[in-house]
Design a protein around this motif. Structure first.
Motif, PDB file in Angstrom:
ATOM      1  N   ASN A 284      -5.134   3.158   4.612  1.00  0.00           N
ATOM      2  CA  ASN A 284      -3.693   2.937   4.728  1.00  0.00           C
ATOM      3  C   ASN A 284      -3.229   3.094   6.181  1.00  0.00           C
ATOM      4  O   ASN A 284      -2.475   2.272   6.703  1.00  0.00           O
ATOM      5  CB  ASN A 284      -2.953   3.913   3.815  1.00  0.00           C
ATOM      6  CG  ASN A 284      -1.446   3.778   3.896  1.00  0.00           C
ATOM      7  OD1 ASN A 284      -0.764   4.680   4.372  1.00  0.00           O
ATOM      8  ND2 ASN A 284      -0.900   2.665   3.445  1.00  0.00           N
TER       9      ASN A 284
ATOM     10  N   ASP B 125      -7.476  12.310  -0.065  1.00  0.00           N
ATOM     11  CA  ASP B 125      -8.375  11.175  -0.272  1.00  0.00           C
ATOM     12  C   ASP B 125      -8.518  10.420   1.049  1.00  0.00           C
ATOM     13  O   ASP B 125      -7.635   9.665   1.453  1.00  0.00           O
ATOM     14  CB  ASP B 125      -7.798  10.248  -1.357  1.00  0.00           C
ATOM     15  CG  ASP B 125      -8.797   9.214  -1.827  1.00  0.00           C
ATOM     16  OD1 ASP B 125      -9.607   8.758  -0.996  1.00  0.00           O
ATOM     17  OD2 ASP B 125      -8.760   8.845  -3.010  1.00  0.00           O
TER      18      ASP B 125
ATOM     19  N   ILE C 163      -8.299   6.433   0.747  1.00  0.00           N
ATOM     20  CA  ILE C 163      -6.939   5.910   0.536  1.00  0.00           C
ATOM     21  C   ILE C 163      -6.102   6.045   1.803  1.00  0.00           C
ATOM     22  O   ILE C 163      -5.547   5.067   2.324  1.00  0.00           O
ATOM     23  CB  ILE C 163      -6.237   6.624  -0.641  1.00  0.00           C
ATOM     24  CG1 ILE C 163      -6.880   6.227  -1.979  1.00  0.00           C
ATOM     25  CG2 ILE C 163      -4.738   6.308  -0.663  1.00  0.00           C
ATOM     26  CD1 ILE C 163      -6.594   4.823  -2.436  1.00  0.00           C
TER      27      ILE C 163
ATOM     28  N   TYR D 120       2.345   1.680  -3.364  1.00  0.00           N
ATOM     29  CA  TYR D 120       1.314   2.157  -4.301  1.00  0.00           C
ATOM     30  C   TYR D 120       1.117   3.666  -4.182  1.00  0.00           C
ATOM     31  O   TYR D 120       1.039   4.380  -5.190  1.00  0.00           O
ATOM     32  CB  TYR D 120       0.002   1.421  -4.019  1.00  0.00           C
ATOM     33  CG  TYR D 120      -1.191   2.032  -4.711  1.00  0.00           C
ATOM     34  CD1 TYR D 120      -1.399   1.866  -6.082  1.00  0.00           C
ATOM     35  CD2 TYR D 120      -2.119   2.797  -3.985  1.00  0.00           C
ATOM     36  CE1 TYR D 120      -2.495   2.444  -6.715  1.00  0.00           C
ATOM     37  CE2 TYR D 120      -3.212   3.371  -4.610  1.00  0.00           C
ATOM     38  CZ  TYR D 120      -3.391   3.195  -5.977  1.00  0.00           C
ATOM     39  OH  TYR D 120      -4.466   3.777  -6.594  1.00  0.00           O
ATOM     40  N   ILE D 121       1.055   4.173  -2.941  1.00  0.00           N
ATOM     41  CA  ILE D 121       0.822   5.608  -2.725  1.00  0.00           C
ATOM     42  C   ILE D 121       2.020   6.447  -3.176  1.00  0.00           C
ATOM     43  O   ILE D 121       1.863   7.476  -3.838  1.00  0.00           O
ATOM     44  CB  ILE D 121       0.500   5.883  -1.232  1.00  0.00           C
ATOM     45  CG1 ILE D 121      -0.873   5.311  -0.877  1.00  0.00           C
ATOM     46  CG2 ILE D 121       0.539   7.384  -0.922  1.00  0.00           C
ATOM     47  CD1 ILE D 121      -1.196   5.330   0.605  1.00  0.00           C
TER      48      ILE D 121
ATOM     49  N   MET E  11       2.325   4.837  -9.931  1.00  0.00           N
ATOM     50  CA  MET E  11       1.057   4.301  -9.420  1.00  0.00           C
ATOM     51  C   MET E  11       0.152   5.442  -8.959  1.00  0.00           C
ATOM     52  O   MET E  11      -0.359   6.199  -9.769  1.00  0.00           O
ATOM     53  CB  MET E  11       1.339   3.291  -8.309  1.00  0.00           C
ATOM     54  CG  MET E  11       2.146   2.081  -8.785  1.00  0.00           C
ATOM     55  SD  MET E  11       2.461   0.879  -7.468  1.00  0.00           S
ATOM     56  CE  MET E  11       3.695  -0.148  -8.262  1.00  0.00           C
ATOM     57  N   TYR E  12      -0.039   5.618  -7.663  1.00  0.00           N
ATOM     58  CA  TYR E  12      -0.896   6.692  -7.144  1.00  0.00           C
ATOM     59  C   TYR E  12      -0.225   8.051  -7.320  1.00  0.00           C
ATOM     60  O   TYR E  12      -0.883   9.078  -7.392  1.00  0.00           O
ATOM     61  CB  TYR E  12      -1.213   6.431  -5.666  1.00  0.00           C
ATOM     62  CG  TYR E  12      -2.253   7.356  -5.079  1.00  0.00           C
ATOM     63  CD1 TYR E  12      -3.605   7.205  -5.397  1.00  0.00           C
ATOM     64  CD2 TYR E  12      -1.888   8.378  -4.212  1.00  0.00           C
ATOM     65  CE1 TYR E  12      -4.556   8.059  -4.858  1.00  0.00           C
ATOM     66  CE2 TYR E  12      -2.834   9.233  -3.665  1.00  0.00           C
ATOM     67  CZ  TYR E  12      -4.166   9.066  -3.987  1.00  0.00           C
ATOM     68  OH  TYR E  12      -5.109   9.908  -3.452  1.00  0.00           O
ATOM     69  N   ASN E  13       1.106   8.026  -7.354  1.00  0.00           N
ATOM     70  CA  ASN E  13       1.914   9.228  -7.626  1.00  0.00           C
ATOM     71  C   ASN E  13       1.714  10.320  -6.574  1.00  0.00           C
ATOM     72  O   ASN E  13       1.340  11.455  -6.870  1.00  0.00           O
ATOM     73  CB  ASN E  13       1.620   9.767  -9.028  1.00  0.00           C
ATOM     74  CG  ASN E  13       2.611  10.867  -9.427  1.00  0.00           C
ATOM     75  OD1 ASN E  13       3.729  10.916  -8.920  1.00  0.00           O
ATOM     76  ND2 ASN E  13       2.194  11.744 -10.332  1.00  0.00           N
ATOM     77  N   TRP E  14       2.008   9.970  -5.312  1.00  0.00           N
ATOM     78  CA  TRP E  14       2.009  10.964  -4.236  1.00  0.00           C
ATOM     79  C   TRP E  14       3.337  10.815  -3.488  1.00  0.00           C
ATOM     80  O   TRP E  14       3.383  10.253  -2.400  1.00  0.00           O
ATOM     81  CB  TRP E  14       0.812  10.741  -3.301  1.00  0.00           C
ATOM     82  CG  TRP E  14       0.475  11.947  -2.473  1.00  0.00           C
ATOM     83  CD1 TRP E  14      -0.021  13.124  -2.914  1.00  0.00           C
ATOM     84  CD2 TRP E  14       0.629  12.074  -1.047  1.00  0.00           C
ATOM     85  NE1 TRP E  14      -0.205  13.993  -1.858  1.00  0.00           N
ATOM     86  CE2 TRP E  14       0.180  13.374  -0.696  1.00  0.00           C
ATOM     87  CE3 TRP E  14       1.079  11.230  -0.044  1.00  0.00           C
ATOM     88  CZ2 TRP E  14       0.181  13.842   0.609  1.00  0.00           C
ATOM     89  CZ3 TRP E  14       1.072  11.696   1.262  1.00  0.00           C
ATOM     90  CH2 TRP E  14       0.637  12.990   1.592  1.00  0.00           C
TER      91      TRP E  14
ATOM     92  N   TYR F 186       0.835  -1.208   0.000  1.00  0.00           N
ATOM     93  CA  TYR F 186       0.000   0.000   0.000  1.00  0.00           C
ATOM     94  C   TYR F 186       0.874   1.264   0.000  1.00  0.00           C
ATOM     95  O   TYR F 186       0.623   2.220  -0.755  1.00  0.00           O
ATOM     96  CB  TYR F 186      -0.898  -0.009   1.232  1.00  0.00           C
ATOM     97  CG  TYR F 186      -2.250   0.655   1.052  1.00  0.00           C
ATOM     98  CD1 TYR F 186      -2.459   1.638   0.079  1.00  0.00           C
ATOM     99  CD2 TYR F 186      -3.331   0.320   1.868  1.00  0.00           C
ATOM    100  CE1 TYR F 186      -3.702   2.236  -0.084  1.00  0.00           C
ATOM    101  CE2 TYR F 186      -4.571   0.912   1.718  1.00  0.00           C
ATOM    102  CZ  TYR F 186      -4.755   1.868   0.747  1.00  0.00           C
ATOM    103  OH  TYR F 186      -5.985   2.467   0.589  1.00  0.00           O
TER     104      TYR F 186
END
Length: 349
Positions: free
Chosen positions: A241, A234, A237, A38-39, A44-47, A35
């Motif tokens: 998480n 978000d 999300i 991914y973030i 992917m989530y691009n943060w 996770y």
């Protein structure tokens, strides 16, 4: 069923519970790592804001820990003076915040599989720092084993298809800070008779981590976040998480409390191999044969280290039981001699 049958049922139930705790911990640890990747990953989530993500985790965990201890009173708080907090918890919080910041940052630059391989250096770091602070005795065979683990990780790094020097430095820094934190817990807390479970640990340490991370966040990430005006928080999300991160701490408490620290180490090895397989098959990270050979060598070294620790623990426990038996035997002998003396005095009278 007879007595033997009920005993067998009890043993089976205990084994099933142990496997359940292991499965829960592996699942949550696996989920949090994937996770976070991914973030933070730009593909992917691009943060890519690891300090912000860690601060969200710390604020969420601190709030829940406060509710569990102060409001719902599920866990008893540990009595701690301000002086003890400042001298013991604050340094541990500083090390923990650095460890989390660097380890989360590494996900931006390295694959999940390669990060797990680098984490195999944790026993090397803990042992080396333990020797420096005189919490571990220097042993030639143990150091040779540490060198074999280091060699395995070096081979895995050599075979890494997407090697990133900055990412490796971040992950090695995270390992060093985490190992120092573990040794400092022994020196600053355990030696003083203070034991913190994951809930009380988060209650005391998480706010401290948040404050430490606030300083670099203001200078490093806040200016960039201000420029990224299109970003909207978000809650689904980041909420799920953070919840997974908190649940992982509870799972650690259950796993170590109901089984043992060694079980957690073994479960960690299983989790690492699952993550490597997942990283290769689902995320499509490249895992080379040299990667696997190097990690396999490091894995054997870690397994041998855990086995040696277990044998030493068993020997210490056996020695302790023998000493207790000798003490009990001596006490019974004294009682018998005392009884004999009393009877002799009565017969003379």
């Amino acid at each position: 069923m007879g007595k033997g049958g009920s005993l067998s049922d009890g043993v089976i139930k205990k084994i099933l519970l142990s496997y359940t705790y292991v499965a829960i911990w592996i699942f949550l640890s696996f989920t949090v790592i994937v996770y976070n990747k991914y973030i933070l990953d730009k593909k992917m989530y691009n943060w890519p804001f690891p300090i912000s993500l860690t601060m969200i985790h710390m604020s969420f965990c601190a709030t829940l820990a406060f509710l569990l201890i102060k409001v719902f009173k599920v866990v008893e708080p540990v009595s701690m003076s301000r002086e003890l907090y400042l001298s013991s918890v604050v340094p541990i919080g500083a090390l923990y915040s650095l460890s989390l910041w660097l380890s989360n940052s590494a996900y931006i630059y390295l694959s999940v599989s390669f990060i797990q391989m680098l984490k195999a250096l944790m026993p090397v770091a803990v042992y080396s720092i333990g020797v420096v602070f005189k919490k571990e005795g220097f042993k030639t065979d143990t150091m040779a084993n540490m060198l074999s683990i280091s060699l395995g990780v070096a081979i895995a790094a050599y075979g890494e298809a997407k090697f990133d020097t900055w990412g490796v430095m971040l992950q090695l820094g995270a390992v060093a800070f985490e190992a120092t934190r573990l040794v400092m817990i022994q020196i600053l807390l355990t030696s003083k008779g203070i034991t913190l479970n994951p809930i009380t640990s988060l209650y005391y340490v998480a706010p401290c981590c948040f404050v430490f991370l606030l300083v670099p966040w203001i200078f490093v990430e806040l200016p960039v976040l201000k420029e990224t005006s299109s970003f909207h928080f978000d809650f689904v999300i980041f909420g799920t998480n953070s919840l997974c991160a908190f649940a992982l701490n509870l799972a650690v408490f259950l796993l170590v409390g109901k089984t043992s620290a060694l079980t957690m180490n073994v479960a960690g090895v299983v989790k690492d191999w699952l993550l490597i397989a997942f990283s290769w098959s689902v995320i499509k990270d490249t895992v080379t044969p040299i990667n696997l050979f190097g990690y396999g060598l490091a894995f054997l070294g870690v397994a041998y280290y855990n086995h040696s620790k277990l044998q030493a623990l068993k020997a210490k426990e056996a020695q302790k039981k023998a000493a207790q038996a000798d003490e009990e035997g001596g006490r019974l002998l004294e009682e018998r001699e005392s009884e004999g003396t009393d009877k002799k005095s009565e017969s003379q009278n």
